[in-house]
Design a protein around this motif. Structure first.
Motif, short mmCIF file in Angstrom:
data_model
loop_
_atom_site.label_atom_id
_atom_site.label_comp_id
_atom_site.label_asym_id
_atom_site.label_seq_id
_atom_site.Cartn_x
_atom_site.Cartn_y
_atom_site.Cartn_z
N GLU A 156 0.50 -1.40 -0.11
CA GLU A 156 -0.21 -0.22 0.00
C GLU A 156 0.44 1.64 0.06
N LYS A 157 2.17 1.01 0.79
CA LYS A 157 3.00 2.38 0.65
C LYS A 157 3.53 3.72 -0.44
N HIS A 158 3.67 2.29 -1.49
CA HIS A 158 4.04 2.27 -3.04
C HIS A 158 2.80 2.25 -3.70
N ASN A 159 1.02 3.05 -3.32
CA ASN A 159 0.19 2.77 -4.60
C ASN A 159 0.42 4.08 -5.00
N LYS A 160 0.85 5.35 -5.12
CA LYS A 160 1.36 6.30 -5.41
C LYS A 160 2.75 6.21 -6.45
N ASN A 161 3.91 5.39 -6.13
CA ASN A 161 4.91 5.95 -6.61
C ASN A 161 5.31 4.57 -7.29
N ALA A 162 3.85 3.33 -7.45
CA ALA A 162 4.19 2.22 -8.09
C ALA A 162 3.00 2.04 -8.74
N LYS A 163 1.91 2.60 -9.03
CA LYS A 163 0.17 2.92 -9.08
C LYS A 163 0.41 1.74 -10.15
N PHE A 164 1.43 1.89 -11.23
CA PHE A 164 0.62 0.55 -12.16
C PHE A 164 2.02 -0.40 -11.55
N GLY A 165 2.38 -0.04 -11.07
CA GLY A 165 3.50 -1.44 -10.89
C GLY A 165 5.42 -1.48 -10.89
N TRP A 166 5.66 -2.38 -10.53
CA TRP A 166 7.32 -2.93 -10.72
C TRP A 166 7.73 -3.26 -12.45
N TYR A 167 8.57 -2.91 -12.56
CA TYR A 167 9.14 -3.53 -13.62
C TYR A 167 11.13 -3.33 -13.09
N ARG A 168 11.67 -4.89 -13.61
CA ARG A 168 12.95 -5.38 -13.06
C ARG A 168 13.52 -5.61 -14.63
N TYR A 169 15.10 -5.09 -14.58
CA TYR A 169 15.61 -5.52 -15.61
C TYR A 169 16.58 -6.15 -15.50
N ASP A 170 17.80 -6.66 -16.34
CA ASP A 170 18.73 -7.30 -16.33
C ASP A 170 19.86 -6.49 -16.76
N VAL A 171 21.08 -6.23 -15.92
CA VAL A 171 22.04 -5.16 -16.14
C VAL A 171 23.34 -6.09 -15.84
N ARG A 172 24.94 -5.62 -17.31
CA ARG A 172 26.06 -6.03 -16.02
C ARG A 172 26.66 -5.19 -16.12
N PHE A 173 28.01 -5.05 -15.70
CA PHE A 173 28.67 -3.87 -15.65
C PHE A 173 29.80 -4.39 -14.82
N ALA A 174 31.30 -3.55 -15.20
CA ALA A 174 32.34 -3.98 -14.82
C ALA A 174 33.64 -3.41 -14.00
N LEU A 175 33.89 -3.19 -13.29
CA LEU A 175 35.22 -2.61 -12.67
C LEU A 175 36.42 -2.66 -12.67
N PRO A 176 37.42 -2.63 -12.83
CA PRO A 176 38.53 -2.45 -13.29
C PRO A 176 39.38 -3.13 -11.66
#
Length: 172
Positions: free
Chosen positions: A110-130
Motif C-alpha cells: 500500500e505504501k507504494h500506491n502512488k509511486n508504483a501505482k502501475f507496478g514494478w519492472y525489473r531489468y537485467d544489467v551487467r557492468f565491469a569494474l577494474p
C-alpha cells in the motif's frame, strides 16, 4: 547531469552488452561512505535516459538516492558487492541504456500506491569494474544486477534501486 564520468558500453564475447566503468570513484576495502554515494546520485535527479532496445524513458526521481543507499538490500551487501553497487552509481545512464529482459510485477504494498501505482519492472544489467594491483590494471570483475523501476501514478517510469548485485563467476 553528472560530468566527468568514464564509462563505456561494450559488447562481450557472447554478444551481451555491459557498462565498463573505468574509474573507481567510491574506494574503501571495508567501509563505503554511502552519504557520498547518495550525494552523487542526487546529481541525476530530474534526468531521464532511454532503454536502447525499447526506447522507453526511465526518469530519475528524488526517491532514488535514499532508496539506493538506505534500502534493506543495500544494507545486506558486503565487500566487493557493496563496492560494486556504490560504483554502479557512476554508470546509471549506461545501465538504463543496456537494460534488458524486463519482468513485470504488480504493486503489492500500500505504501507504494502512488509511486508504483502501475507496478514494478525489473531489468537485467551487467557492468565491469577494474581491478588494479600496484596501480596496474590486471583485469575487470563483471557484475550482474537488476534495475528496479516503478511505474508511477503520473504514467512515468522511475529508477527506484539496483538490486541483486552479484559478481559473475569466471568461466573456465
Amino acid at each position: 547531469m553528472i560530468e566527468n564520468r568514464n564509462v563505456n558500453i561494450i559488447t562481450d564475447a557472447d554478444g551481451k552488452k555491459l557498462a565498463l566503468i573505468n574509474d573507481i570513484r567510491f574506494k574503501g576495502k571495508r567501509q563505503i561512505d554511502w552519504d557520498d554515494v547518495k550525494q552523487y546520485l542526487e546529481g541525476y535527479v530530474g534526468d531521464y535516459y532511454e532503454i536502447e532496445e525499447s526506447a522507453e524513458r526511465i526518469y530519475i526521481g528524488n526517491e532514488l538516492p535514499e532508496e539506493y543507499t538506505e534500502s534493506e538490500s543495500r544494507k545486506s551487501l558486503m565487500g566487493a558487492n557493496a563496492k560494486a553497487k556504490a560504483n554502479a552509481a557512476t554508470a546509471i545512464p549506461e545501465l538504463i541504456q543496456i537494460a534488458s529482459n524486463p519482468a513485470y510485477e504488480e504493486n503489492r504494498k500500500e505504501k507504494h500506491n502512488k509511486n508504483a501505482k502501475f507496478g514494478w519492472y525489473r531489468y537485467d544489467v551487467r557492468f565491469a569494474l577494474p581491478v588494479y594491483e600496484e596501480n596496474v590494471l590486471v583485469r575487470y570483475n563483471i557484475f550482474h544486477a537488476r534495475l528496479l523501476i516503478n511505474h508511477a501514478e503520473n504514467g512515468k517510469k522511475y529508477l527506484y534501486d539496483i538490486l541483486a548485485v552479484k559478481k559473475e563467476t569466471s568461466k573456465p
